[in-house]
Scaffold this active site. Structure first.
Site, PDB file in Angstrom:
ATOM      1  N   HIS A  42       0.836  -1.213   0.000  1.00 11.82           N
ATOM      2  CA  HIS A  42       0.000   0.000   0.000  1.00 11.82           C
ATOM      3  C   HIS A  42       0.871   1.263   0.000  1.00 11.82           C
ATOM      4  O   HIS A  42       0.546   2.252  -0.661  1.00 11.82           O
ATOM      5  CB  HIS A  42      -0.938  -0.023   1.215  1.00 11.82           C
ATOM      6  CG  HIS A  42      -1.907  -1.170   1.131  1.00 11.82           C
ATOM      7  ND1 HIS A  42      -3.028  -1.132   0.333  1.00 11.82           N
ATOM      8  CD2 HIS A  42      -1.896  -2.399   1.698  1.00 11.82           C
ATOM      9  CE1 HIS A  42      -3.673  -2.284   0.425  1.00 11.82           C
ATOM     10  NE2 HIS A  42      -3.001  -3.072   1.247  1.00 11.82           N
ATOM     11  N   ARG A  51       0.279   7.659 -10.434  1.00 12.46           N
ATOM     12  CA  ARG A  51      -0.947   6.860 -10.291  1.00 12.46           C
ATOM     13  C   ARG A  51      -2.007   7.644  -9.495  1.00 12.46           C
ATOM     14  O   ARG A  51      -3.147   7.808  -9.935  1.00 12.46           O
ATOM     15  CB  ARG A  51      -0.594   5.556  -9.554  1.00 12.46           C
ATOM     16  CG  ARG A  51      -1.698   4.550  -9.433  1.00 12.46           C
ATOM     17  CD  ARG A  51      -1.279   3.417  -8.485  1.00 12.46           C
ATOM     18  NE  ARG A  51      -1.526   3.763  -7.103  1.00 12.46           N
ATOM     19  CZ  ARG A  51      -2.553   3.328  -6.373  1.00 12.46           C
ATOM     20  NH1 ARG A  51      -3.409   2.484  -6.906  1.00 12.46           N
ATOM     21  NH2 ARG A  51      -2.706   3.713  -5.130  1.00 12.46           N
ATOM     22  N   GLU A 136      -8.949   0.104  -8.907  1.00 12.57           N
ATOM     23  CA  GLU A 136      -7.565   0.003  -9.383  1.00 12.57           C
ATOM     24  C   GLU A 136      -7.234  -1.473  -9.240  1.00 12.57           C
ATOM     25  O   GLU A 136      -6.730  -1.915  -8.224  1.00 12.57           O
ATOM     26  CB  GLU A 136      -6.635   0.883  -8.548  1.00 12.57           C
ATOM     27  CG  GLU A 136      -5.317   1.149  -9.262  1.00 12.57           C
ATOM     28  CD  GLU A 136      -4.285   0.039  -9.111  1.00 12.57           C
ATOM     29  OE1 GLU A 136      -4.494  -1.051  -9.702  1.00 12.57           O
ATOM     30  OE2 GLU A 136      -3.294   0.281  -8.409  1.00 12.57           O
ATOM     31  N   GLU A 145      -4.777  -9.460 -12.321  1.00  7.38           N
ATOM     32  CA  GLU A 145      -5.427  -9.420 -11.000  1.00  7.38           C
ATOM     33  C   GLU A 145      -6.922  -9.659 -11.147  1.00  7.38           C
ATOM     34  O   GLU A 145      -7.716  -9.179 -10.324  1.00  7.38           O
ATOM     35  CB  GLU A 145      -5.100  -8.104 -10.282  1.00  7.38           C
ATOM     36  CG  GLU A 145      -3.644  -8.072  -9.828  1.00  7.38           C
ATOM     37  CD  GLU A 145      -3.286  -6.917  -8.913  1.00  7.38           C
ATOM     38  OE1 GLU A 145      -4.174  -6.157  -8.488  1.00  7.38           O
ATOM     39  OE2 GLU A 145      -2.074  -6.772  -8.633  1.00  7.38           O
TER      40      GLU A 145
HETATM   41  C1  LIG Z   1      -4.023  -2.696  -6.349  1.00 11.04           C
HETATM   42  S1  LIG Z   1      -4.806  -2.571  -4.798  1.00 11.04           S
HETATM   43  C2  LIG Z   1      -5.557  -0.993  -4.896  1.00 11.04           C
HETATM   44  C3  LIG Z   1      -5.842  -0.382  -3.531  1.00 11.04           C
HETATM   45  C4  LIG Z   1      -6.441   1.022  -3.571  1.00 11.04           C
HETATM   46  N1  LIG Z   1      -7.682   1.049  -4.319  1.00 11.04           N
HETATM   47  C5  LIG Z   1      -5.487   2.010  -4.157  1.00 11.04           C
HETATM   48  O1  LIG Z   1      -5.731   2.455  -5.297  1.00 11.04           O
HETATM   49  O2  LIG Z   1      -4.484   2.334  -3.515  1.00 11.04           O
HETATM   50  C6  LIG Z   1      -6.121  -3.695  -5.002  1.00 11.04           C
HETATM   51  C7  LIG Z   1      -6.957  -3.977  -3.763  1.00 11.04           C
HETATM   52  O3  LIG Z   1      -8.083  -4.729  -4.192  1.00 11.04           O
HETATM   53  C8  LIG Z   1      -8.348  -5.786  -3.286  1.00 11.04           C
HETATM   54  N2  LIG Z   1      -9.046  -6.795  -4.106  1.00 11.04           N
HETATM   55  C9  LIG Z   1      -8.580  -7.402  -5.218  1.00 11.04           C
HETATM   56  N3  LIG Z   1      -9.534  -8.160  -5.789  1.00 11.04           N
HETATM   57  C10 LIG Z   1     -10.642  -8.019  -5.007  1.00 11.04           C
HETATM   58  C11 LIG Z   1     -11.962  -8.543  -5.088  1.00 11.04           C
HETATM   59  N4  LIG Z   1     -12.341  -9.300  -6.106  1.00 11.04           N
HETATM   60  N5  LIG Z   1     -12.841  -8.215  -4.119  1.00 11.04           N
HETATM   61  C12 LIG Z   1     -12.469  -7.405  -3.098  1.00 11.04           C
HETATM   62  N6  LIG Z   1     -11.237  -6.881  -2.987  1.00 11.04           N
HETATM   63  C13 LIG Z   1     -10.342  -7.159  -3.923  1.00 11.04           C
HETATM   64  C14 LIG Z   1      -6.998  -6.171  -2.729  1.00 11.04           C
HETATM   65  O4  LIG Z   1      -7.099  -6.768  -1.456  1.00 11.04           O
HETATM   66  C15 LIG Z   1      -6.286  -4.813  -2.685  1.00 11.04           C
HETATM   67  O5  LIG Z   1      -6.466  -4.176  -1.443  1.00 11.04           O
END
Ligand SMILES: C[S@@+](CC[C@H](N)C(=O)[O-])C[C@H]1O[C@@H](n2cnc3c(N)ncnc32)[C@H](O)[C@@H]1O
Length: 335
Positions: A42, A51, A136, A145
């Protein structure tokens, strides 16, 4: 069993288990939720000013005061809080335990219009229809992802008629490039080290068992890329607001690039563009401002290229969610 035998067996067991979609999904979801309990992940994303600025700009411009918004994968809650400043209500969803941190930050800042939900998006249904899904969900290779599956699922189940995904438009690139001298790692059969020539190995099968799962694929940073060798164009483009299903995307694309620069072709670089609107896009190209994403690099034996050379190759992505299945096969390489 020899150590080579053990490694071989482990690779084969892994490959066999990953052929099952159920096992793959279960392993992936567990891994993803766990990956984002790592604070550094994070911190790295928030330190990426390129970003964060792109999201801030696009959210501020595009979210309206009466919008109900879902932030898919809220992490630290940063995007949910950007949205909450302008929207009516935000559902901030994340399957990771880390969501407790996002909740504490939002509480500390007095946000009252964010509901935090610790759940996988696939089982999340809000009590009202949603106007926008902000996310994201872009991995280093864009689709790794599970972005497409997760967002199409939400679009079909919870988005109101005319609702939108932000960002929704994406372009994936696989471009011939040169690495910097220090980043370039020759194949063993390309080497001659202080008079010891390994070249003969190229004509044998001796090295095959040692070309393990990740051989030929690695990740590099922008700093390790010296230059793209031709003018880029996307190999796949899609818009999540209208894409009917991931199955309509190609699994194989034939590409020809005319070299515009002289240099050594070391392999093919994977990068992407996420387009928020006509004014804001995020790119992980080595020619764009540097972000925290890394690039997958599909390496080939080194060869020199001069402007005017046609570089023809086929890109295969049998499973868009698993870049370990992606490959590039060079075709004709004449001037
Ligand atoms: C790349 S991070 C982005 C975090 C935040 N939105 C940012 O922009 O800093 C992706 C987040 O999505 C969560 N995540 C990924 N797939 C998910 C899903 N299908 N349902 C819920 N959470 C999800 C992960 O745990 C992670 O915290």
């Amino acid at each position: 069993m020899s150590s080579r035998g053990v490694s071989y067996a482990v690779d084969r067991l892994y490959a066999a288990s990953m052929r099952s979609r159920t096992i793959r999904d279960a392993v992936y979801q567990r891994w993803n939720a766990d990956e984002f309990t790592d604070l550094f992940e994070h911190e790295k994303m928030l330190a990426d000013r390129v970003r964060v600025r792109a999201y801030h700009e696009a959210i501020t411009r595009q979210i309206r005061p009466d919008d109900v918004v879902v932030d898919l994968g809220t992490g630290t809650g940063i995007l949910a809080m950007f949205v909450a400043r302008v929207a009516k209500r935000v559902y901030a969803v994340d399957h990771s335990d880390f969501i407790e941190v996002a909740e504490a930050v939002a509480r500390h800042h007095g946000f009252r219009n964010i509901t935090f939900v610790q759940e996988h998006s696939g089982s999340f249904t809000p009590p009202e229809q949603v106007d926008v899904v902000v996310h994201e969900q872009m991995g280093d290779e864009l689709t790794n992802e599970d972005m497409i599956t997760n967002l199409l699922d939400l679009r079909h189940r919870i988005l109101a008629e005319g609702g939108r995904i932000l960002p929704s438009r994406f372009e994936l690139f696989v471009e011939p490039d040169s690495l910097t001298t220090s980043a370039h790692v020759p194949h063993l059969w390309e080497l001659e080290v202080e008079g010891i020539d390994f070249g003969f190995l190229g004509a044998t099968t001796l090295l095959e068992p040692y070309q393990r799962r990740r051989y030929g694929r690695r990740r590099v940073t922008c700093d390790e890329v010296s230059q793209l060798l031709s003018d880029p164009a996307p190999v796949v483009s899609f818009d999540l607001d209208v894409l009917p299903d991931a199955s309509v995307l190609p699994r194989e694309v034939g590409v020809t690039r005319r070299a515009t620069r002289a240099g050594s072709l070391d392999g093919y670089l994977v990068y992407f563009r996420a387009i928020f609107d006509e004014r804001t896009a995020l790119s992980t190209s080595p020619d764009a401002p540097q972000t925290s994403w890394r690039n997958r690099f599909l390496r080939t034996p080194r060869r020199d290229v001069v402007p005017g050379d046609d570089l023809s190759y086929t890109v295969q992505f049998p499973d868009l969610r698993r870049p370990s299945t992606w490959s590039v096969a060079p075709l004709v390489t004449d001037g």
